[in-house]
Design a protein around this motif. Structure first.
Motif, PDB file in Angstrom:
ATOM      1  N   ASP A 281       0.834  -1.201   0.000  1.00 46.67           N
ATOM      2  CA  ASP A 281       0.000   0.000   0.000  1.00 46.67           C
ATOM      3  C   ASP A 281       0.873   1.257   0.000  1.00 46.67           C
ATOM      4  O   ASP A 281       0.622   2.204  -0.732  1.00 46.67           O
ATOM      5  CB  ASP A 281      -0.901   0.029   1.238  1.00 46.67           C
ATOM      6  CG  ASP A 281      -1.642  -1.274   1.429  1.00 46.67           C
ATOM      7  OD1 ASP A 281      -0.986  -2.273   1.752  1.00 46.67           O
ATOM      8  OD2 ASP A 281      -2.875  -1.291   1.271  1.00 46.67           O
ATOM      9  N   ASN A 282       1.877   1.224   0.864  1.00 52.41           N
ATOM     10  CA  ASN A 282       2.875   2.284   0.888  1.00 52.41           C
ATOM     11  C   ASN A 282       4.116   1.754   0.182  1.00 52.41           C
ATOM     12  O   ASN A 282       4.838   0.923   0.734  1.00 52.41           O
ATOM     13  CB  ASN A 282       3.202   2.689   2.329  1.00 52.41           C
ATOM     14  CG  ASN A 282       4.203   3.828   2.405  1.00 52.41           C
ATOM     15  OD1 ASN A 282       4.873   4.164   1.431  1.00 52.41           O
ATOM     16  ND2 ASN A 282       4.322   4.430   3.581  1.00 52.41           N
ATOM     17  N   PRO A 283       4.393   2.196  -1.046  1.00 51.77           N
ATOM     18  CA  PRO A 283       5.530   1.648  -1.788  1.00 51.77           C
ATOM     19  C   PRO A 283       6.874   1.907  -1.122  1.00 51.77           C
ATOM     20  O   PRO A 283       7.852   1.231  -1.431  1.00 51.77           O
ATOM     21  CB  PRO A 283       5.439   2.347  -3.152  1.00 51.77           C
ATOM     22  CG  PRO A 283       4.636   3.579  -2.900  1.00 51.77           C
ATOM     23  CD  PRO A 283       3.673   3.236  -1.812  1.00 51.77           C
ATOM     24  N   HIS A 284       6.925   2.868  -0.201  1.00 47.34           N
ATOM     25  CA  HIS A 284       8.165   3.153   0.517  1.00 47.34           C
ATOM     26  C   HIS A 284       8.343   2.267   1.745  1.00 47.34           C
ATOM     27  O   HIS A 284       9.432   2.214   2.311  1.00 47.34           O
ATOM     28  CB  HIS A 284       8.198   4.624   0.938  1.00 47.34           C
ATOM     29  CG  HIS A 284       8.034   5.590  -0.202  1.00 47.34           C
ATOM     30  ND1 HIS A 284       8.988   5.743  -1.189  1.00 47.34           N
ATOM     31  CD2 HIS A 284       7.017   6.427  -0.519  1.00 47.34           C
ATOM     32  CE1 HIS A 284       8.564   6.648  -2.067  1.00 47.34           C
ATOM     33  NE2 HIS A 284       7.374   7.071  -1.681  1.00 47.34           N
ATOM     34  N   ARG A 285       7.273   1.573   2.147  1.00 49.11           N
ATOM     35  CA  ARG A 285       7.323   0.728   3.331  1.00 49.11           C
ATOM     36  C   ARG A 285       6.561  -0.580   3.091  1.00 49.11           C
ATOM     37  O   ARG A 285       5.575  -0.867   3.755  1.00 49.11           O
ATOM     38  CB  ARG A 285       6.730   1.460   4.536  1.00 49.11           C
ATOM     39  CG  ARG A 285       7.528   2.675   5.003  1.00 49.11           C
ATOM     40  CD  ARG A 285       8.844   2.236   5.663  1.00 49.11           C
ATOM     41  NE  ARG A 285       9.553   3.392   6.220  1.00 49.11           N
ATOM     42  CZ  ARG A 285      10.402   4.145   5.536  1.00 49.11           C
ATOM     43  NH1 ARG A 285      10.643   3.866   4.249  1.00 49.11           N
ATOM     44  NH2 ARG A 285      11.033   5.155   6.103  1.00 49.11           N
ATOM     45  N   PRO A 286       6.994  -1.394   2.148  1.00 47.49           N
ATOM     46  CA  PRO A 286       6.295  -2.669   1.933  1.00 47.49           C
ATOM     47  C   PRO A 286       6.557  -3.645   3.083  1.00 47.49           C
ATOM     48  O   PRO A 286       7.624  -3.623   3.704  1.00 47.49           O
ATOM     49  CB  PRO A 286       6.891  -3.183   0.618  1.00 47.49           C
ATOM     50  CG  PRO A 286       8.221  -2.525   0.519  1.00 47.49           C
ATOM     51  CD  PRO A 286       8.101  -1.197   1.193  1.00 47.49           C
ATOM     52  N   TRP A 287       5.558  -4.491   3.343  1.00 40.09           N
ATOM     53  CA  TRP A 287       5.675  -5.514   4.386  1.00 40.09           C
ATOM     54  C   TRP A 287       5.384  -6.888   3.789  1.00 40.09           C
ATOM     55  O   TRP A 287       4.476  -7.040   2.977  1.00 40.09           O
ATOM     56  CB  TRP A 287       4.693  -5.249   5.520  1.00 40.09           C
ATOM     57  CG  TRP A 287       5.028  -4.079   6.388  1.00 40.09           C
ATOM     58  CD1 TRP A 287       4.585  -2.789   6.234  1.00 40.09           C
ATOM     59  CD2 TRP A 287       5.877  -4.078   7.534  1.00 40.09           C
ATOM     60  NE1 TRP A 287       5.103  -1.994   7.233  1.00 40.09           N
ATOM     61  CE2 TRP A 287       5.896  -2.755   8.043  1.00 40.09           C
ATOM     62  CE3 TRP A 287       6.613  -5.058   8.194  1.00 40.09           C
ATOM     63  CZ2 TRP A 287       6.627  -2.393   9.180  1.00 40.09           C
ATOM     64  CZ3 TRP A 287       7.344  -4.708   9.324  1.00 40.09           C
ATOM     65  CH2 TRP A 287       7.339  -3.388   9.805  1.00 40.09           C
ATOM     66  N   LEU A 288       6.142  -7.865   4.226  1.00 41.17           N
ATOM     67  CA  LEU A 288       5.928  -9.252   3.841  1.00 41.17           C
ATOM     68  C   LEU A 288       5.347  -9.992   5.042  1.00 41.17           C
ATOM     69  O   LEU A 288       5.909  -9.938   6.137  1.00 41.17           O
ATOM     70  CB  LEU A 288       7.243  -9.904   3.410  1.00 41.17           C
ATOM     71  CG  LEU A 288       7.222 -11.421   3.190  1.00 41.17           C
ATOM     72  CD1 LEU A 288       6.361 -11.775   1.987  1.00 41.17           C
ATOM     73  CD2 LEU A 288       8.640 -11.958   3.016  1.00 41.17           C
ATOM     74  N   TYR A 289       4.214 -10.677   4.825  1.00 40.02           N
ATOM     75  CA  TYR A 289       3.612 -11.514   5.858  1.00 40.02           C
ATOM     76  C   TYR A 289       3.787 -12.976   5.453  1.00 40.02           C
ATOM     77  O   TYR A 289       3.660 -13.314   4.277  1.00 40.02           O
ATOM     78  CB  TYR A 289       2.124 -11.210   6.000  1.00 40.02           C
ATOM     79  CG  TYR A 289       1.824  -9.863   6.621  1.00 40.02           C
ATOM     80  CD1 TYR A 289       1.531  -9.749   7.980  1.00 40.02           C
ATOM     81  CD2 TYR A 289       1.833  -8.703   5.850  1.00 40.02           C
ATOM     82  CE1 TYR A 289       1.255  -8.512   8.548  1.00 40.02           C
ATOM     83  CE2 TYR A 289       1.563  -7.464   6.410  1.00 40.02           C
ATOM     84  CZ  TYR A 289       1.279  -7.377   7.764  1.00 40.02           C
ATOM     85  OH  TYR A 289       1.013  -6.152   8.321  1.00 40.02           O
ATOM     86  N   ALA A 290       4.045 -13.839   6.436  1.00 41.77           N
ATOM     87  CA  ALA A 290       4.207 -15.263   6.144  1.00 41.77           C
ATOM     88  C   ALA A 290       3.640 -16.085   7.288  1.00 41.77           C
ATOM     89  O   ALA A 290       3.862 -15.775   8.467  1.00 41.77           O
ATOM     90  CB  ALA A 290       5.684 -15.603   5.931  1.00 41.77           C
TER      91      ALA A 290
END
Length: 261
Positions: free
Chosen positions: A50-59
């Motif tokens: 959503d925020n291209p400067h702060r992507p998050w990966l969930y696993a």
């Protein structure tokens, strides 16, 4: 045991750009964080950009992972702050019950199965031609083709039609009437599509490992409010994931408390 992880990705690094652009590369990075044989385990993951400067990966992993390689190569190894969080999933699963409400987020690949597609992909055309070249006695029965839904309306219909088998329902939006005495006859379900993507990337051909075939996936990210109606089925849904293309970042349903109003 099951663990839910959240890893912060640094989009400015070269390795990060490769992972963010190619679901197959990201899948490989996720599998390398799991000890043992990750191929035999059910691993779900999702990339939130959503925020291209702060992507998050969930696993979501059945065993406790180690994301040191991701932090070192694609994260913020020397920066302040929490860049990886690994939480035991059992406390959440233990408290799920009928009637409980949660905010949710899901990236899925809505699809349909049909034997008469209006427009086939190049791979589907090639498969049909190969089958047609076989002697009649060797031809198999016509198979349904899996096609991605491409419009937001069909993607939302796909999702809403299947929530009962996933163990939850989407409540109607609670809207206060703007004019006293005016009632809303058909309130909308409390869900929206917050993002849609068409992902296309290369994949080794099963019949020829030296040549890449093209994989195309149409995804939709659903956000909203759900109510649990079957805790056992809902728990199975959380652990198994929703829909196809789970290897490429689809199917992970995450929950959050409903914000107080």
């Amino acid at each position: 045991m099951t663990y839910l992880s959240r890893i912060r990705i640094n989009p400015l690094r070269a390795q990060s750009r490769k992972l963010l652009a190619n679901p197959r590369a990201m899948r490989s990075a996720v599998l390398h964080g799991v000890p043992g044989d990750p191929i035999s385990e059910r691993i779900l993951w999702r990339l939130d950009t959503d925020n291209p400067h702060r992507p998050w990966l969930y696993a979501l992993t059945p065993t406790k992972p180690d994301w040191s390689h991701l932090v070192e190569n694609a994260g913020w190894p020397e920066a302040d702050g929490e860049h990886v969080n690994i939480a035991d999933y059992r406390p959440l699963l233990a408290k799920l019950d009928t009637g409980h409400h949660y905010a949710f987020r899901l990236t899925a690949s809505p699809v349909q199965n049909t034997k008469t597609p209006l427009k086939r992909t190049a791979a589907q055309i090639a498969r049909a031609e190969t089958e047609a070249d076989k002697p009649e006695l060797e031809r198999g029965r016509p198979r349904s083709l899996r096609l991605g839904h491409r419009t937001a309306a069909m993607q939302l219909t796909w999702f809403l039609d299947r929530t009962p088998k996933w163990g939850f329902r989407i409540p109607a939006t609670e809207i206060e009437p703007q004019i006293p005495g005016i009632e809303i006859d058909d309130p909308s379900p409390e869900v929206l599509i917050s993002g849609r993507q068409r992902l296309s990337f290369g994949h080794p051909d099963r019949n020829n490992g030296t040549r890449n075939s093209q994989v195309t996936i149409h995804t939709a990210t659903f956000e909203g409010h759900l109510e649990i109606v079957d805790p056992q089925r809902f728990t199975a849904t959380l652990l198994a994931g929703i829909g196809p293309s789970k290897a490429y970042g689809c199917g992970l349903l995450t929950l959050a408390p409903i914000p107080a109003t």
